[in-house]
Scaffold this motif. Sequence first.
Motif, mmCIF file in Angstrom:
data_model
loop_
_atom_site.group_PDB
_atom_site.id
_atom_site.type_symbol
_atom_site.label_atom_id
_atom_site.label_comp_id
_atom_site.label_asym_id
_atom_site.label_seq_id
_atom_site.Cartn_x
_atom_site.Cartn_y
_atom_site.Cartn_z
ATOM 1 N N LYS A 39 43.950 28.239 34.916
ATOM 2 C CA LYS A 39 43.499 27.621 33.954
ATOM 3 C C LYS A 39 42.770 26.495 34.192
ATOM 4 N N LYS A 40 42.743 25.986 35.282
ATOM 5 C CA LYS A 40 41.905 24.859 35.848
ATOM 6 C C LYS A 40 41.201 25.448 37.303
ATOM 7 N N GLU A 41 40.049 24.818 37.784
ATOM 8 C CA GLU A 41 39.407 25.263 38.586
ATOM 9 C C GLU A 41 40.350 25.020 40.096
ATOM 10 N N ASP A 42 41.281 24.239 40.198
ATOM 11 C CA ASP A 42 41.964 23.873 41.302
ATOM 12 C C ASP A 42 43.218 24.436 41.343
ATOM 13 N N ASP A 43 43.462 25.189 40.150
ATOM 14 C CA ASP A 43 44.861 26.059 40.103
ATOM 15 C C ASP A 43 45.140 26.754 41.296
ATOM 16 N N ILE A 44 46.383 27.345 41.624
ATOM 17 C CA ILE A 44 46.589 28.127 42.649
ATOM 18 C C ILE A 44 47.635 29.334 41.658
ATOM 19 N N TYR A 45 47.869 29.267 40.568
ATOM 20 C CA TYR A 45 48.556 30.043 39.727
ATOM 21 C C TYR A 45 47.847 30.735 38.701
ATOM 22 N N LEU A 46 48.024 31.960 38.664
ATOM 23 C CA LEU A 46 47.230 32.698 37.661
ATOM 24 C C LEU A 46 48.227 32.855 36.551
ATOM 25 N N GLU A 47 47.792 32.555 35.207
ATOM 26 C CA GLU A 47 48.524 32.644 34.101
ATOM 27 C C GLU A 47 47.947 33.766 33.002
ATOM 28 N N GLY A 48 48.858 34.326 32.302
ATOM 29 C CA GLY A 48 48.427 35.291 31.278
ATOM 30 C C GLY A 48 49.194 36.669 31.629
ATOM 31 N N LYS A 49 48.738 37.595 31.180
ATOM 32 C CA LYS A 49 49.250 38.999 31.112
ATOM 33 C C LYS A 49 48.110 40.030 31.900
ATOM 34 N N PHE A 50 48.912 40.796 32.663
ATOM 35 C CA PHE A 50 48.108 42.192 33.156
ATOM 36 C C PHE A 50 48.199 43.151 32.055
ATOM 37 N N GLU A 51 47.090 43.403 31.570
ATOM 38 C CA GLU A 51 46.778 44.527 30.518
ATOM 39 C C GLU A 51 45.925 45.547 30.938
ATOM 40 N N PHE A 52 46.413 46.837 30.788
ATOM 41 C CA PHE A 52 45.864 48.024 31.034
ATOM 42 C C PHE A 52 44.952 48.902 30.233
ATOM 43 N N LEU A 53 43.904 49.425 30.594
ATOM 44 C CA LEU A 53 42.968 50.069 29.658
ATOM 45 C C LEU A 53 44.134 51.315 29.140
ATOM 46 N N GLU A 54 44.693 52.194 29.895
ATOM 47 C CA GLU A 54 45.208 53.422 29.236
ATOM 48 C C GLU A 54 47.030 52.758 29.109
ATOM 49 N N SER A 55 47.294 53.241 27.926
ATOM 50 C CA SER A 55 48.717 52.971 27.405
ATOM 51 C C SER A 55 49.677 53.277 28.640
ATOM 52 N N ASP A 56 49.596 54.230 29.320
ATOM 53 C CA ASP A 56 50.661 54.634 30.350
ATOM 54 C C ASP A 56 50.378 54.068 31.657
ATOM 55 N N ALA A 57 49.360 53.348 31.860
ATOM 56 C CA ALA A 57 48.945 52.765 33.217
ATOM 57 C C ALA A 57 49.792 51.469 33.568
ATOM 58 N N ALA A 58 50.108 51.224 34.723
ATOM 59 C CA ALA A 58 51.097 50.275 35.064
ATOM 60 C C ALA A 58 50.750 50.070 36.761
ATOM 61 N N PHE A 59 51.260 49.147 37.188
ATOM 62 C CA PHE A 59 51.714 48.858 38.466
ATOM 63 C C PHE A 59 52.591 49.962 39.094
ATOM 64 N N VAL A 60 52.411 50.468 40.268
ATOM 65 C CA VAL A 60 53.334 51.426 40.892
ATOM 66 C C VAL A 60 54.077 50.748 42.011
ATOM 67 N N HIS A 61 55.169 51.179 42.318
ATOM 68 C CA HIS A 61 56.296 50.124 42.882
ATOM 69 C C HIS A 61 56.559 51.085 44.213
ATOM 70 N N ILE A 62 56.104 50.444 45.403
ATOM 71 C CA ILE A 62 56.462 50.982 46.933
ATOM 72 C C ILE A 62 57.453 50.004 47.436
ATOM 73 N N THR A 63 58.253 50.864 47.994
ATOM 74 C CA THR A 63 59.313 50.140 48.835
ATOM 75 C C THR A 63 59.131 49.994 50.283
ATOM 76 N N ALA A 64 59.144 48.550 50.792
ATOM 77 C CA ALA A 64 58.925 48.365 52.110
ATOM 78 C C ALA A 64 59.959 48.126 53.051
#
Length: 191
Positions: A39-64
């Motif tokens: 929101k500001k030049e010196d922010d360290i927080y991203l704000e808003g939503k992650f939106e994907f091009l495809e309706s079934d796309a999303a982040f994949v989950h990997i266990t560490a």
Amino acid sequence: MAYSFSNVIHPAGADNMGGMATDVYFAPQTAFKSFPTFKKEDDIYLEGKFEFLESDAAFVHITATYKTNGLKSNAVGDTDCRCSKQEGEFFHPGASEAAAKFARLVQNTPGVFIVRDTEGKWRVIGDVVNPANVTVEHDTGKSPEDRKGFTIKFEAYSTRPIVYYKPTDEKNPFPVVGGTKPSGGGTGIGG
């Protein structure tokens, strides 16, 4: 614009536990329709939503594996043109088909990683302009007590040493394949 500096103090007795959560999330750079912003030049927080091009796309989950997931950043570049090189590494156990397929695809797919730190904050490594690049190693070990699995390393460049994500909905901070909620649960890759 002048940056407003403030005191940086670590109070005696304050918690400062290292490490990261055992849940890692990844999405390809090319999958995003829209990406959170600062929101500001010196922010360290991203704000808003992650939106994907495809309706079934999303982040994949990997266990560490516990105690193998870590992030670091270093200042790089010449005087007056420095930025931060963010690096991450974690170990995923075994040699499952799902993990092998992920390793094969991710090594040539720049993207975005999200990991939760020990304070419960979401960390983002990579974005649509400066994505994370990935290398993957697999090791079978030599004896029964050796660990067998994938070491996944990634790096990205940013104007910030740490990038946090402030979700608009804490209960559903970002979409995950299969509809599982980030923060644990779900099977993940090879889980």
